[in-house]
Design a protein around this motif. Structure first.
Motif, mmCIF file in Angstrom:
data_model
loop_
_atom_site.group_PDB
_atom_site.id
_atom_site.type_symbol
_atom_site.label_atom_id
_atom_site.label_comp_id
_atom_site.label_asym_id
_atom_site.label_seq_id
_atom_site.Cartn_x
_atom_site.Cartn_y
_atom_site.Cartn_z
ATOM 1 N N ALA A 192 0.836 -1.202 0.000
ATOM 2 C CA ALA A 192 0.000 0.000 0.000
ATOM 3 C C ALA A 192 0.876 1.258 0.000
ATOM 4 C CB ALA A 192 -0.925 -0.001 1.218
ATOM 5 N N ARG A 193 1.982 1.200 0.717
ATOM 6 C CA ARG A 193 2.895 2.341 0.765
ATOM 7 C C ARG A 193 3.515 2.589 -0.605
ATOM 8 N NH1 ARG A 193 4.716 7.213 2.648
ATOM 9 N NH2 ARG A 193 6.942 7.394 2.254
ATOM 10 N N VAL A 194 3.932 1.520 -1.280
ATOM 11 C CA VAL A 194 4.511 1.672 -2.617
ATOM 12 C C VAL A 194 3.478 2.282 -3.561
ATOM 13 C CG1 VAL A 194 5.486 0.461 -4.599
ATOM 14 C CG2 VAL A 194 6.141 -0.221 -2.284
ATOM 15 N N LEU A 195 2.252 1.809 -3.482
ATOM 16 C CA LEU A 195 1.194 2.361 -4.335
ATOM 17 C C LEU A 195 0.939 3.829 -4.033
ATOM 18 C CD1 LEU A 195 -1.366 -0.592 -4.340
ATOM 19 C CD2 LEU A 195 -0.153 0.327 -6.324
ATOM 20 N N GLU A 196 0.913 4.169 -2.756
ATOM 21 C CA GLU A 196 0.693 5.559 -2.370
ATOM 22 C C GLU A 196 1.776 6.469 -2.945
ATOM 23 O OE1 GLU A 196 0.696 8.319 1.693
ATOM 24 O OE2 GLU A 196 1.084 6.166 1.808
ATOM 25 N N MET A 197 3.021 6.058 -2.779
ATOM 26 C CA MET A 197 4.111 6.893 -3.245
ATOM 27 C C MET A 197 4.201 6.929 -4.771
ATOM 28 S SD MET A 197 5.236 8.348 -0.684
ATOM 29 C CE MET A 197 6.429 9.247 -1.671
#
Length: 283
Positions: A192-197
């Motif tokens: 989710a963090r990778v997608l957010e960034m």
């Protein structure tokens, strides 16, 4: 100014670039020292980063060396004047110097490329992911040591989150996204963090899938930090004996080519986001 006991990678790089200019001019260190009005020991200290170099001295040396590259000279002058104490200095003596050198390198970089095959790049990691990674790499770390490293890694993200972020491209192999460094919830949060960034204006995330044919680039993992001129680019690689900073011209050219190759075969940013979404649903 007294000699430094241990120069930073940036200070050593400035000295190395001065040595390259001198050698290109065909001068010996003793000859350059004489032109500058210093002794050979002082010249050696400047070229090793142990002693600082003022802008005035740098320009004098460049004139003696007949340096005609105005852009390179301007970039080197910038390295003599950017001496502000960075946030990473808070960790000096508490973390290995390579951690601090990487933070300083990122701070001054004009762009940043990452290629990773086993782990999510550090700038995209969550706290839980980084904590699990450090705990696995060295389970003997005391909690305080591990937390200090996690904190430092989280603070490094400022380069892609500040108002003037560094343009950042991360090429990540599917293996790195699938390996569960932590537990299932932590892995889901990491994706989710990778997608957010990946939605940030300065960040591009590209995925290399397993089912790619004729791909032999697994040895091209790297951190590539762009300097103000190509001659001042730096590649950072983790080796069996620790972290290595690479700045030889031929090696930089090689790593630029390697990056373009892995970038060319990776999925486009939108397809990469869709791919990561599918992986997250599988968890």
């Amino acid at each position: 100014m007294p000699p430094r006991r241990q120069p930073t990678a940036r200070q050593a790089r400035l000295g190395a670039e001065l040595r390259k200019l001198r050698e290109a001019a065909g001068l010996k260190a003793t000859e350059a020292a004489s032109l500058l009005g210093v002794n050979s020991v002082q010249m050696s200290q400047m070229e090793s980063g142990i002693a600082g170099v003022s802008e005035e001295r740098l320009r004098r040396l460049a004139a003696h060396y007949a340096c005609a590259d105005a852009e390179l000279l301007s970039a080197l002058v910038g390295m003599t004047t950017s001496r502000a104490r960075g946030w990473w200095e808070e960790y000096r003596g508490a973390l290995p110097n390579t951690f601090l050198d990487l933070s300083e390198l990122e701070h001054h970089a004009c762009f940043r490329w990452d290629v990773d095959f086993l782990h999510v790049p550090g700038l995209l990691q969550t706290e839980d992911y980084a904590r699990a990674l450090f705990a696995y790499v060295n389970p003997d770390f005391p909690d305080s040591e591990r937390e200090r490293r996690v904190e430092h890694r989280m603070r490094r993200k400022v380069v892609i989150e500040r108002p003037d972020p560094v343009p950042y491209v991360a090429v990540i192999h599917e293996a790195a996204l699938r390996i569960r460094v932590g537990d299932r919830p932590a892995s889901r949060a990491q994706l989710a963090r990778v997608l957010e960034m990946s939605e940030a204006r300065s960040v591009t995330v590209r995925v290399i899938p397993f089912d790619l044919n004729d791909f032999g680039g697994a040895g091209s993992a790297m951190v590539y930090a762009g300097g103000p001129v190509p001659q001042l680019d730096t590649v950072v690689r983790d080796g069996p004996n620790g972290t290595v900073f690479v700045d030889a011209a031929a090696q930089l050219s090689r790593f630029r080519t390697l990056f373009r190759r892995v970038e060319a075969v990776s999925l486009e940013p939108k397809c990469s986001r869709d791919f990561i979404h599918r992986l997250a649903k599988e968890l």
